[in-house]
Scaffold this active site. Sequence first.
Site, PDB file in Angstrom:
ATOM      1  CE  LYS A 179      10.344 -24.627  12.431  1.00  0.00           C
ATOM      2  NZ  LYS A 179      11.304 -23.629  12.879  1.00  0.00           N
TER       3      LYS A 179
ATOM      4  CD  GLU B 103       5.765 -20.229  20.111  1.00  0.00           C
ATOM      5  OE1 GLU B 103       6.221 -19.627  19.144  1.00  0.00           O
ATOM      6  OE2 GLU B 103       4.567 -20.203  20.425  1.00  0.00           O
TER       7      GLU B 103
ATOM      8  CG  HIS C 157       2.962 -24.684  13.051  1.00  0.00           C
ATOM      9  ND1 HIS C 157       3.054 -24.415  11.698  1.00  0.00           N
ATOM     10  CD2 HIS C 157       2.889 -23.482  13.646  1.00  0.00           C
ATOM     11  CE1 HIS C 157       3.044 -23.108  11.519  1.00  0.00           C
ATOM     12  NE2 HIS C 157       2.938 -22.523  12.677  1.00  0.00           N
TER      13      HIS C 157
ATOM     14  CG  HIS D  85       7.122 -21.303   9.276  1.00  0.00           C
ATOM     15  ND1 HIS D  85       5.986 -20.793   9.844  1.00  0.00           N
ATOM     16  CD2 HIS D  85       7.992 -21.496  10.284  1.00  0.00           C
ATOM     17  CE1 HIS D  85       6.169 -20.698  11.140  1.00  0.00           C
ATOM     18  NE2 HIS D  85       7.376 -21.107  11.438  1.00  0.00           N
TER      19      HIS D  85
ATOM     20  NE  ARG E 127      -3.001  -0.181   3.123  1.00  0.00           N
ATOM     21  CZ  ARG E 127      -3.888  -0.384   4.063  1.00  0.00           C
ATOM     22  NH1 ARG E 127      -5.161  -0.380   3.761  1.00  0.00           N
ATOM     23  NH2 ARG E 127      -3.531  -0.587   5.309  1.00  0.00           N
TER      24      ARG E 127
ATOM     25  CE  LYS F  63       0.566 -19.170  11.909  1.00  0.00           C
ATOM     26  NZ  LYS F  63       1.012 -19.933  13.029  1.00  0.00           N
TER      27      LYS F  63
ATOM     28  CE  LYS G  54       2.035 -17.800  21.112  1.00  0.00           C
ATOM     29  NZ  LYS G  54       2.980 -18.211  20.081  1.00  0.00           N
TER      30      LYS G  54
ATOM     31  CG  ASP H 180      -0.932 -19.043  16.448  1.00  0.00           C
ATOM     32  OD1 ASP H 180      -1.064 -18.542  15.319  1.00  0.00           O
ATOM     33  OD2 ASP H 180       0.060 -18.838  17.179  1.00  0.00           O
TER      34      ASP H 180
HETATM   35  P1  NAD Z   1       1.879  -6.609   8.174  1.00  0.00           P
HETATM   36  O1  NAD Z   1       0.669  -5.970   8.764  1.00  0.00           O
HETATM   37  O2  NAD Z   1       3.208  -6.309   8.790  1.00  0.00           O
HETATM   38  O3  NAD Z   1       1.980  -6.211   6.637  1.00  0.00           O
HETATM   39  C1  NAD Z   1       0.867  -6.168   5.810  1.00  0.00           C
HETATM   40  C2  NAD Z   1       1.262  -5.797   4.399  1.00  0.00           C
HETATM   41  O4  NAD Z   1       0.083  -5.790   3.598  1.00  0.00           O
HETATM   42  C3  NAD Z   1       1.874  -4.392   4.253  1.00  0.00           C
HETATM   43  O5  NAD Z   1       2.913  -4.470   3.304  1.00  0.00           O
HETATM   44  C4  NAD Z   1       0.722  -3.560   3.702  1.00  0.00           C
HETATM   45  O6  NAD Z   1       1.144  -2.465   2.890  1.00  0.00           O
HETATM   46  C5  NAD Z   1       0.014  -4.592   2.853  1.00  0.00           C
HETATM   47  N1  NAD Z   1      -1.387  -4.244   2.634  1.00  0.00           N
HETATM   48  C6  NAD Z   1      -2.351  -4.031   3.564  1.00  0.00           C
HETATM   49  N2  NAD Z   1      -3.517  -3.710   2.965  1.00  0.00           N
HETATM   50  C7  NAD Z   1      -3.308  -3.726   1.621  1.00  0.00           C
HETATM   51  C8  NAD Z   1      -4.101  -3.480   0.481  1.00  0.00           C
HETATM   52  N3  NAD Z   1      -5.395  -3.144   0.589  1.00  0.00           N
HETATM   53  N4  NAD Z   1      -3.536  -3.585  -0.721  1.00  0.00           N
HETATM   54  C9  NAD Z   1      -2.230  -3.930  -0.848  1.00  0.00           C
HETATM   55  N5  NAD Z   1      -1.417  -4.176   0.183  1.00  0.00           N
HETATM   56  C10 NAD Z   1      -1.950  -4.073   1.422  1.00  0.00           C
HETATM   57  O7  NAD Z   1       1.575  -8.182   8.149  1.00  0.00           O
HETATM   58  P2  NAD Z   1       2.626  -9.402   8.271  1.00  0.00           P
HETATM   59  O8  NAD Z   1       2.930  -9.636   9.704  1.00  0.00           O
HETATM   60  O9  NAD Z   1       3.752  -9.183   7.331  1.00  0.00           O
HETATM   61  O10 NAD Z   1       1.729 -10.650   7.819  1.00  0.00           O
HETATM   62  C11 NAD Z   1       1.379 -10.893   6.471  1.00  0.00           C
HETATM   63  C12 NAD Z   1       0.709 -12.247   6.356  1.00  0.00           C
HETATM   64  O11 NAD Z   1       1.594 -13.243   6.812  1.00  0.00           O
HETATM   65  C13 NAD Z   1      -0.551 -12.412   7.204  1.00  0.00           C
HETATM   66  O12 NAD Z   1      -1.423 -13.283   6.537  1.00  0.00           O
HETATM   67  C14 NAD Z   1      -0.035 -13.093   8.466  1.00  0.00           C
HETATM   68  O13 NAD Z   1      -1.041 -13.828   9.109  1.00  0.00           O
HETATM   69  C15 NAD Z   1       1.007 -13.994   7.854  1.00  0.00           C
HETATM   70  N6  NAD Z   1       2.058 -14.404   8.789  1.00  0.00           N
HETATM   71  C16 NAD Z   1       2.874 -13.495   9.365  1.00  0.00           C
HETATM   72  C17 NAD Z   1       3.875 -13.912  10.212  1.00  0.00           C
HETATM   73  C18 NAD Z   1       4.820 -12.937  10.844  1.00  0.00           C
HETATM   74  O14 NAD Z   1       5.734 -13.408  11.521  1.00  0.00           O
HETATM   75  N7  NAD Z   1       4.665 -11.652  10.656  1.00  0.00           N
HETATM   76  C19 NAD Z   1       4.043 -15.276  10.484  1.00  0.00           C
HETATM   77  C20 NAD Z   1       3.204 -16.195   9.868  1.00  0.00           C
HETATM   78  C21 NAD Z   1       2.213 -15.741   9.012  1.00  0.00           C
END
Ligand code: NAD
Length: 483
Positions: free
Chosen positions: A182, A216, A240, A178, A51, A148, A331, A235
């Site tokens: 591993k 964890e 997992h 993920h 975004r 996920k 956790k 979760d």
């Molecule tokens: P985040 O909130 O940090 O990032 C979200 C991203 O989506 C940003 O780049 C934002 O610009 C973009 N975005 C939001 N709305 C948008 C739109 N309307 N159009 C285009 N882009 C848009 O989220 P995150 O932590 O990076 O997680 C992303 C995905 O990965 C989620 O599904 C989350 O459940 C999954 N996930 C994250 C982690 C983690 O460790 N962060 C682990 C496992 C899974």
Amino acid sequence: MVSRVIPVEPFDLVIFGGTGDLARRKILPGLYRRFQAGQMPPESRIIGAARGELTDADFRGMVAAAIAEFLPAAQQDAAVIEDFLTRLHYIPIDAKGDSGWPQLKALIRADVVQAFYFSVAPALFGDLAGRLTSWGIAGPEARIVVEKPFGRDLATAQALNATLAQHFSEGQIYRIDHYLGKETVQNLMAVRFANILFEPLWKSEYVDHVQITVAETVSVEGRGAYYDTSGAMRDMVQNHLMQLLCLIAMEPPYHFDPAAVRDEKLKVIRALDPVRPEDIVRGQYLASNGQGGYLEHSENPQSRTESYIALKCHISNWRWKGTPFYLRTGKRLRARASEIAITFKEPPHSIFDDAEGWRENVLVIRLQPDEGMNLKVMIKEPGPGGMRLVQVPLDMSFAEALGDAHGDVPDAYERLIMDVIRGNQTLFMRGDEVEAAWAWADPIIEGWEARGDRPQPYDAGSSGPEDALMLMHRDGRRWREIR
Ligand code: NAD
């Protein structure tokens, strides 16, 4: 020993959510590592799409900062990083609107592998899939990678599968867990199916029970609002721990390929019995040492969401009838440790008088930390004084056994992204697998909701609630210590 790197085909990889937490911590540093290893052909490109109104230069600066922050200094090579950054592009895009899509269409090449990583909230998966096809951006061979959580129950998972299926075939959809990327998790399959040693004993006749632990030390602080809609069952267990259970319990696939492996995993999930309420223990960590407890972190002082769960499961098939699988995850526990322990039964008859010294054989597969295997065997206690038995570990740390080659082992995300580019779905969850896992988990969750069960408090830094110990003691068994 030197690890072999086989370059993949040239690709265009679009990371929707390319400025998000996951992209910065895992995906982009991981891609740099693959570039550094020579696996990513130079003509490949990585396109951040999110975004924020960033330029290519801004995005490259962000990625350079992410590499500096999230990779050890020894893996940072300034010249390679500079080269890597030139492969990066950025397009501001709106998943729910039209902005950015024409630019993306103009940029994407049709003659290379196309992969689209949905690293955004699951609520946007449908929008992205729809726009990729309606704008004619995704070719017939394009792959999409979805993060996920994949649904929060069977109905939402089915709806998500149906939405994605409107735009992409199952063979194009890569659902990431993920854990499957591993190294040690894949080693489960190598240990089981590349050795004759274990497989003949891998059944209820010889296995007393199996323990799967993912402990964890972190709390849910900072993501309490999200976690309160999820909990340890959704979760961790449904995805997992379920995947680990499948790899331990499945029948040998006829070949190491996506259809064969995933068919066998699915059969395990379908053979799982419903879990009885008395075989479930849920917990919530308490405050300690100035750090808040679960209820402070969740923002809901009445929350009944579990930060810990232990379950006893049974698999109703020929191989496993009568062997319980104990699963636990939580956790704020004593240590960060993931392991699978297979405890074998007693020999049918003992020729030794020293019954006291006897202990069961246990095969422990450590996923983290210090990935490796440990097999506990009985030997004679050294020295004079008759035949006394003592248990000793045959311990193998993969890092020690494999030396330098182990240091180069790609982390889970790196490996999985390269598998996407190769078009290998073996380590990704198929739609029916995810649905079957929810079909098993839903009644468990609905059961405790209908009963109004409250999770039991447990001390931060402990190994979980008291009742979890009882779950094992009742059966004359005990959990392995979390260390
Ligand atoms: P985040 O909130 O940090 O990032 C979200 C991203 O989506 C940003 O780049 C934002 O610009 C973009 N975005 C939001 N709305 C948008 C739109 N309307 N159009 C285009 N882009 C848009 O989220 P995150 O932590 O990076 O997680 C992303 C995905 O990965 C989620 O599904 C989350 O459940 C999954 N996930 C994250 C982690 C983690 O460790 N962060 C682990 C496992 C899974």
